[in-house]
Design a protein around this motif. Structure first.
Motif, PDB file in Angstrom:
ATOM      1  N   LYS A   1       0.845  -1.205   0.000  1.00 37.80           N
ATOM      2  CA  LYS A   1       0.000   0.000   0.000  1.00 37.80           C
ATOM      3  C   LYS A   1       0.877   1.250   0.000  1.00 37.80           C
ATOM      4  O   LYS A   1       1.808   1.367   0.811  1.00 37.80           O
ATOM      5  N   ASN A   2       0.588   2.138  -0.907  1.00 32.84           N
ATOM      6  CA  ASN A   2       1.309   3.428  -0.976  1.00 32.84           C
ATOM      7  C   ASN A   2       0.425   4.524  -0.420  1.00 32.84           C
ATOM      8  O   ASN A   2      -0.720   4.690  -0.842  1.00 32.84           O
ATOM      9  N   LEU A   3       0.968   5.323   0.535  1.00 33.53           N
ATOM     10  CA  LEU A   3       0.209   6.407   1.156  1.00 33.53           C
ATOM     11  C   LEU A   3       0.929   7.731   0.881  1.00 33.53           C
ATOM     12  O   LEU A   3       1.870   8.103   1.590  1.00 33.53           O
ATOM     13  N   PRO A   4       0.542   8.436  -0.179  1.00 33.42           N
ATOM     14  CA  PRO A   4       1.200   9.718  -0.474  1.00 33.42           C
ATOM     15  C   PRO A   4       0.703  10.835   0.437  1.00 33.42           C
ATOM     16  O   PRO A   4      -0.407  10.761   0.968  1.00 33.42           O
ATOM     17  N   GLY A   5       1.546  11.884   0.563  1.00 32.40           N
ATOM     18  CA  GLY A   5       1.179  13.063   1.350  1.00 32.40           C
ATOM     19  C   GLY A   5       1.872  14.299   0.806  1.00 32.40           C
ATOM     20  O   GLY A   5       3.037  14.235   0.382  1.00 32.40           O
ATOM     21  N   TYR A   6       1.156  15.446   0.770  1.00 35.81           N
ATOM     22  CA  TYR A   6       1.713  16.701   0.242  1.00 35.81           C
ATOM     23  C   TYR A   6       1.297  17.811   1.178  1.00 35.81           C
ATOM     24  O   TYR A   6       0.142  17.834   1.644  1.00 35.81           O
ATOM     25  N   TRP A   7       2.242  18.748   1.428  1.00 36.91           N
ATOM     26  CA  TRP A   7       1.878  19.895   2.249  1.00 36.91           C
ATOM     27  C   TRP A   7       2.859  21.060   2.003  1.00 36.91           C
ATOM     28  O   TRP A   7       3.979  20.882   1.542  1.00 36.91           O
ATOM     29  N   LEU A   8       2.352  22.248   2.309  1.00 38.50           N
ATOM     30  CA  LEU A   8       3.132  23.492   2.207  1.00 38.50           C
ATOM     31  C   LEU A   8       3.261  24.105   3.590  1.00 38.50           C
ATOM     32  O   LEU A   8       2.431  23.847   4.471  1.00 38.50           O
ATOM     33  N   GLY A   9       4.295  24.948   3.768  1.00 36.90           N
ATOM     34  CA  GLY A   9       4.461  25.542   5.084  1.00 36.90           C
ATOM     35  C   GLY A   9       5.372  26.751   5.072  1.00 36.90           C
ATOM     36  O   GLY A   9       6.050  27.046   4.082  1.00 36.90           O
ATOM     37  N   LEU A  10       5.343  27.504   6.139  1.00 35.44           N
ATOM     38  CA  LEU A  10       6.248  28.623   6.392  1.00 35.44           C
ATOM     39  C   LEU A  10       7.046  28.302   7.642  1.00 35.44           C
ATOM     40  O   LEU A  10       6.505  27.770   8.622  1.00 35.44           O
ATOM     41  N   GLN A  11       8.304  28.634   7.582  1.00 34.87           N
ATOM     42  CA  GLN A  11       9.172  28.299   8.712  1.00 34.87           C
ATOM     43  C   GLN A  11       9.859  29.568   9.224  1.00 34.87           C
ATOM     44  O   GLN A  11      10.466  30.309   8.446  1.00 34.87           O
TER      45      GLN A  11
END
Length: 449
Positions: free
Chosen positions: A316-326
């Protein structure tokens, strides 16, 4: 400037000697007519080892500037993590979660034996004051590197010129000694004939032979000095010691113009210190800016693959994407910034002292070189008269000796006086050139920029 043709007859005689130097120096030096001083300097400015190294430093500086600029561009990182669990680590949780009795706990293991995680992260600096200042400092370093190359070129040009003048003086001294040696041999023949006719004594011939031997020894010593100077020129111009170098030893026909009271100082030393102060100021700003927070934007793409083999194989492949400020903010660094700032301020004070020291040194060099030039210019006129008088005395003494009114001691003394006068004149000529060289170095006009 004035032309040599305006000089008295005796000096024109010296000119004849100078023009005949290659013939008088022997076969090895007779070929040394090709490279002039300007040609040697031009060659040294391109082939000298120190100049080549300085140019490589300039190229290296450009690479460092590119490195700083690259820090402002997006940064992309790729990471991967593969795991094969021989035993999946578990956790202890309350049994009531799965309908068990309260107060009891169960150990459970989550996950599958095969895990593969891949992450791609792109980061872009949105605000970084330190990075902006570092970019300015890198550009200032480019100017500093160019000035360092210019300073090395000036030093090389000075060393080549000074060595060339010394070599020229040595060649001229050898030529005069050989000319005088020819005259001595002629005098020996005449004295020997007079001795055979009982008009001179054997000791007179012996004295002339001693003078001849002394001249030959001095010529051999000067020849060794000449070869050493020639090897030094090879090194300064970037030539291998095994290569041949042919140098023009003829003296220039013009005399330098006396330094003016009005001049412009264009010393690279001062520009170097000014540029170092600029860079030091930027470094102080950089230290202060480290207290300002930085802001980065980033984006992440992640893929986690879970799998198990055997009869109940599963993947099973579980992709994830996100953006952020640091946000990064070093609120307290143990007063390290304060200590660094103190060091930079002390460096700035040292540069101020160095700047004052250099200015005073330049003023001293200008005053000394100008005084030296004027003194040598006056000495040149005096020595011209001395050569004229010595030649007149020598000619008259030779005639008197042939007539038998003076002995050989007078002839030898007259010859030595003439030789000293000629050497003094040549030494003054070179000293005048050296004074001009020192003046150009002091005012920063040694080479074209």
């Amino acid at each position: 400037m004035f032309k040599v043709n305006s000089l008295p007859p005796s000096i024109r005689t010296i000119r004849w000697y100078l023009g005949a130097i290659p013939l008088l120096l022997g076969s090895s030096l007779a070929r040394a007519q090709d490279q002039t001083l300007d040609q040697l300097i031009n060659k040294a400015l391109t082939s000298n080892f120190s100049v080549q190294s300085a140019r490589l430093d300039e190229i290296k500086t450009e690479a460092q500037i590119a490195e700083v600029r690259a820090s402002a561009r997006p940064q992309v990182n790729l990471s991967g993590d593969y795991r094969r669990y021989l035993k999946i680590p578990g956790q202890v949780i309350p049994a009531s979660v799965f309908g068990g009795p309260e107060g009891s706990y169960s150990a459970v293991a989550f996950g599958l034996p095969y895990n593969l995680s891949t992450t791609v992260q792109a980061t872009q600096a949105l605000y970084n004051q330190s990075l902006l200042i570092a970019t300015k400092a890198a550009k200032a370093s480019r100017n500093l590197s160019a000035l360092q190359t210019q300073k090395i070129k000036e030093d090389v040009a000075y060393n080549v010129s000074a060595t060339y003048y010394n070599l020229q003086t040595t060649a001229q001294q050898i030529a005069f000694l050989r000319s005088n040696l020819i005259a001595t041999e002629r005098l020996i023949r005449i004295t020997e004939l007079r001795r055979q006719n009982q008009l001179a004594q054997g000791i007179d011939v012996d004295r002339l032979q001693l003078s001849k031997t002394a001249s030959q020894t001095q010529i051999e010593s000067l020849q060794a000095t000449y070869n050493q100077l020639l090897n030094n020129l090879k090194f300064l111009t970037g030539l291998a010691q095994t290569d041949s170098l042919q140098v023009s030893t003829g003296i220039e026909k013009t005399i330098p113009v006396a330094p003016s009271n009005e001049y412009t100082i264009n010393r690279t030393d001062l520009q170097l210190i000014d540029q170092q102060k600029v860079i030091n100021g930027l470094e102080q700003q950089n230290v202060k800016s480290s207290f300002v927070p930085t802001v980065n934007a980033y984006g992440v793409a992640n893929s986690s693959v879970y799998a198990i083999g055997g009869d109940n194989s599963y993947i099973k492949n579980l992709p994830g994407y996100w953006l952020g400020l640091q946000l990064n903010w070093n609120v307290f660094d143990g007063l390290a910034r304060k200590a660094k700032l103190s060091q930079k301020k002390i460096d700035d004070q040292k540069l101020d002292v160095q700047l004052r020291q250099t200015r005073e040194s330049i003023s001293m060099d200008i005053a000394n070189s100008r005084t030296k030039f004027l003194v040598e210019q006056q000495n040149l006129s005096t020595n011209q008269s001395q050569v004229t008088l010595a030649e007149k005395v020598y000619t008259q003494t030779q005639l008197q000796f042939k007539e038998g009114t003076v002995d050989i001691t007078d002839v030898v003394q007259a010859e030595n006086s003439l030789r000293d006068a000629q050497n003094n004149y040549l030494t003054t000529l070179v000293n005048l050139r050296t004074a001009e060289l020192d003046w150009k170095k002091a005012t920063g006009s040694l080479i074209n920029r």
